[in-house]
Every structure is written in structure tokens, then in C-alpha cells.
Design a protein around this motif. Structure first.
Motif: not given
Lengths: 328, 162
Positions: A32-36, B129, B131, B134-135, B144, B152, B156, B159-161
């Protein structure tokens, strides 16, 4: 400068098949985190293969084809957005009130999350609907009140306690239990609807086989599944390789949950050819038979039979068989 | 195949020469085929080229040489345990920059063990990680719209973003 550029990790440059192999190692939360991160990753991280694997890993013993077929219906409903078909909460009918649907195959408590793009991702949306407990999916529950049997029912998962709630059709959809453990539930093993006769081939059965047979006491209700074994004919003396029981036109079914004292309840003789629902004249209707091939399923039944409450009940029966007969 | 041959020379895609032992080359079917070609060919001077760059090929050969004894003769559990530890260290070094090159090379050379190891290592980089991290790590541009991002987050639950 050129070198620096080349040394960058370019995740999105990987061919899709390789990226998928990397993503297979991620948990649902990590996916889910990756998909964001970006639109390409959203698509790659939402694939059915990845999420089906997570569904199998987490709920494999209770979720199979029958649930997938139900989910297709909910996805189609969400996409059609047909307000006539969708109840306020997005499901077909309700558990109480005017629609105690006999044919209600599953129930979605809240379809709001399916209104966005999530409905494009079949397995991922199923994962979250089950995880949140909002999707009541068809499965079976082992129960022992009067008899030990496997009921058809709808389950809702409780992620906090890693257990299930269950509802059973009996006029309405009554709640029959909370905090039901994994050892008491299983996926529906056949695609036959719970109110339909399971098509079976009795000619394949031989003494020693473990089977499950459909059982009900009224034609208006769902079938339960009872465990039984195939036994030798009474006229058969040979209990070895030369036994001719499998050549016979009839098959003997024995229910170990009845005490030998009530032999007329314990044994059932069925004609192999052109087998239909069998009424034994004592208010018991027997439907189709499925042979149990998996040793694990046989062991499950055995362990259930060994549980204390059932043994107590058996002991009672041995002293007063009439109690057992009246119980049916 | 002549038993006197113990190592062969191969060229990387950058044109550099590398030596790989016969037993190590057996870990990869394509390498093994090349080896047979070289040994049976009349023209033994021909040096086969492997379509992998030098930086990556060094690592691939290092992996092959380390794993060859076990792959060729079997090994005890303690050896397997030791090899596992070695794998983790092998992937820990400055290899990060060429991780995806190794992954592709392992696929090209039909080396299942190394391929799985590379996939697992790449996935481990993503674990724990946020978001935005990750980027940053993977040089991904956020494409987005703010509405899409909000949607999104709603999809989800749990999930923490940040």
C-alpha cells in the motif's frame, strides 16, 4: 556526471516481470505504501496475482472459489452503480427485516470503499473488505450442539482477535457466534449452493472411505454436512482385499456420532444407482455425498469427535437412546 | 571436454576480460554452454562475450565462485548457514548501486539463487519506509493529483503514509 546517473537505482526501469518478483516479497501494508509513490507503482502494487497470494496466505483455509464468485457480484454491482439493486449500504438485502434472503450468498456491510478505483482491483479490494470485517463471505462452521456437523454460514473476520463472527440462515440470518477460532471454520469445499443437492457418484465408494453427506430435516432449509464412513455390508464376511462390497448395488454409510445402541440411526443403506435425496422415514433427509480425500480433513473430524462435550453426550446416549431419537 | 581446462576467460559488455573457473561457471546454464563451446571449439582463442557490464560481472563471478563448491558437491547444514550469512554480507556492500543490474544479470544467466537474493534485497530496501522516503531512494516522481492522493489514503485503511 554520466557515471553518477548510471549508478542510480532505477526501480521503474525494471521490466514488469522483475518488478513483480521484487514486490512479491512485500507485505500488504508495504504494498500500500509503495502504491502511493506514483501511478506506475500503484498499478504494479495492486495486481491480482500479488493480492491473491496474500489472501491465500492469510485466509486460505476459509476463502476459495465460492467466495471469489460472490465477490465478482459485488464488484459488478459497484461498477454498475445501480441504485435499484444496491441497498443503502451497498449490499443485496439485509440480515434482518424484510429480506431474510435464503439465497443471500454473501453480504457487504459497506460498499463505500468500492466506489473509487479500488473496484478495478479485484483481489486487493477483496483483501481489504475481508480484513475490515465488512464482507460477510460464505464458508462453513463446525458446530456441535445436538450433533457434530458442518453448517453453511456467513463469516466476518475480526482482525483484532484473528477470529470470526458467524451467521446462519434460519428464517433470518442469526448471529451464531463470535470469536470463532480457525479450527472451527473452513472454506466451502464444493461449489454446490447450500440448498441444492450435491451431485455425487456412489459407485466410487468402498469400505473404509471417509465421506461427508448432506443432511437436513426440512426441504426449506440449507443442508449441513455430516461426517460418516463407508462400512461393509452386513452379509460381508471378508474384510480384506477380496471383499465384494464395492460391487454391490448398495452402500452402507455409518455415523460414528450415534451410539451403537441406536443402530437404526447409526447405519444407512443407500442405493448406488440413480441416487436422489434419501428420506429415512425418521425425519432425516440425506443429500449428496462427497468423498474426503484429504487426510487433514479426516483428522479435523476425528479431533472434533474427540472433544469432551461430545463424549459426554455420547455417554448419555448409551444409557438413554430415546433421548437421542427425540433430539432429531 | 578437456579436463586440463580449469578456468576460462570471458569478456564483459564493456570489453574487459574476466576469468571464471569451470566449476563456478556451472552455476549458470548459459555460462556452461559457452564453456563447452570454448573447450570443444578448434579455435580456442575466441573469447566469449557476456552481455553484462564489468562492475556487475565482477560481483556475479564472485557469487559463482563462492557458491560453486556447495552447488557441485552438496554441503552440510552448517555450510548452508554460513553461505546464507555470506549472501547477506555480499548484498550489503557497495552493491546497492548495481543491485538491479545484478538482478537482470541473474535472470539473463539463469541463476535462480542469485535472482531471488537480489529480489529479496530490493524488497528489503522498501520495508519500513514512508512514501516520501521511497520516492527519494528510488528516484520516483510523484505524479498524483492531490485528489488522487486523498483517494488512495482512504482506500488503504490502517496504512501510514507520512
Amino acid at each position: 556526471m554520466e557515471n553518477e546517473k548510471r549508478s542510480h537505482i532505477c526501480l521503474l526501469d525494471l521490466p514488469e516481470s522483475h518488478l513483480d518478483c521484487v514486490l512479491k516479497h512485500l507485505s500488504p501494508q508495504e504494498l500500500c505504501i509503495m502504491s502511493e509513490a506514483c501511478s506506475v507503482l500503484r498499478k504494479r502494487c495492486s495486481g491480482d496475482d500479488l493480492w491473491e497470494e496474500h489472501i491465500k496466505r492469510k485466509w486460505g483455509p476459509v476463502i476459495g472459489e465460492v467466495v471469489y464468485n460472490e465477490w465478482k457480484w459485488h464488484i459488478a454491482s459497484a461498477k454498475e452503480d445501480n441504485t435499484l439493486r444496491i441497498y443503502q449500504n451497498g449490499s443485496l438485502g439485509t440480515f434482518s427485516g424484510d429480506w431474510p434472503f435464503l439465497s443471500l450468498g454473501s453480504y457487504l456491510d459497506d460498499s463505500e470503499m468500492l466506489r473509487g478505483s479500488l473496484s478495478n482491483y479485484f483481489m486487493k479490494s477483496l483483501y481489504f473488505s475481508v480484513e475490515s470485517g465488512k464482507f460477510w463471505f460464505p464458508a462453513q462452521i463446525y458446530r456441535a450442539n445436538r450433533f457434530l456437523c458442518c453448517h453453511h454460514g456467513l463469516l466476518s473476520y475480526d482482525s483484532e482477535t484473528d477470529s470470526f463472527q458467524a451467521r446462519k440462515q434460519s428464517g433470518g440470518w442469526e448471529l451464531i457466534g463470535k470469536s470463532i477460532g480457525w479450527d472451527k471454520v473452513r472454506a466451502t469445499p464444493v461449489e454446490t449452493p447450500p440448498n441444492a443437492l450435491h451431485v455425487s457418484h456412489l459407485s466410487n465408494l468402498k469400505p473404509g472411505d471417509h465421506i461427508e453427506i448432506q443432511f437436513r430435516t426440512s426441504r426449506q432449509t440449507f443442508y449441513d454436512w455430516w461426517h460418516a464412513t463407508i462400512e461393509h455390508l452386513e452379509t460381508c464376511n471378508e474384510h480384506g482385499n477380496h471383499c465384494g462390497c464395492d460391487q454391490s448395488e448398495v452402500v452402507v454409510v455409518e455415523f460414528k456420532q450415534y451410539s451403537p445402541v441406536v443402530s437404526q440411526m447409526r447405519r444407512l443403506v443407500l442405493t448406488k444407482n440413480n441416487y436422489q435425496e434419501h428420506d429415512d422415514g425418521m425425519g432425516r433427509l440425506f443429500g449428496g455425498i462427497r468423498k474426503i480425500h484429504s487426510q487433514q480433513q479426516i483428522d479435523t473430524w476425528k479431533s472434533l469427535f474427540a472433544q469432551p462435550y461430545l463424549r459426554t453426550y455420547h455417554n448419555l446416549l448409551e444409557f438413554d437412546p430415546s433421548l437421542f431419537i427425540s433430539a432429531t | 571436454m578437456s579436463s586440463s581446462v580449469e578456468a576460462i576467460t570471458v569478456l564483459s559488455s564493456d570489453g574487459d576480460e574476466f576469468k571464471i573457473t569451470v566449476s563456478a561457471a556451472k552455476l549458470s546454464k548459459p555460462l556452461n554452454w559457452m564453456l563447452e563451446d570454448v573447450c570443444f571449439s578448434d579455435d580456442c582463442d575466441e573469447v566469449p562475450t557476456i552481455e553484462v557490464n564489468s562492475k556487475t560481472l565482477v560481483k556475479v563471478i564472485e557469487y559463482c565462485e563462492k557458491h560453486a563448491p556447495r552447488a557441485n558437491s552438496g554441503a552440510s547444514d552448517s555450510d548452508a548457514e554460513e553461505l546464507k550469512k555470506w549472501d547477506i554480507e555480499f548484498m550489503k556492500m557497495d552493491v546497492k548501486d548495481i543491485l538491479f543490474h545484478i538482478l537482470m544479470a541473474a535472470n539473463y544467466l539463469h541463476m535462480e539463487g542469485l535472482y531471488d537474493l537480489a529480489c529479496q534485497t530490493a524488497a528489503d530496501l522498501m520495508k519500513g519506509m514512508t512514501v516520501s522516503q521511497i520516492r527519494k531512494i528510488f528516484h520516483i516522481k510523484n505524479d498524483f493529483s492531490s485528489e488522487e492522493q486523498e483517494q488512495l489514503r482512504r482506500q488503504h485503511p490502517g496504512c501510514s503514509f507520512d
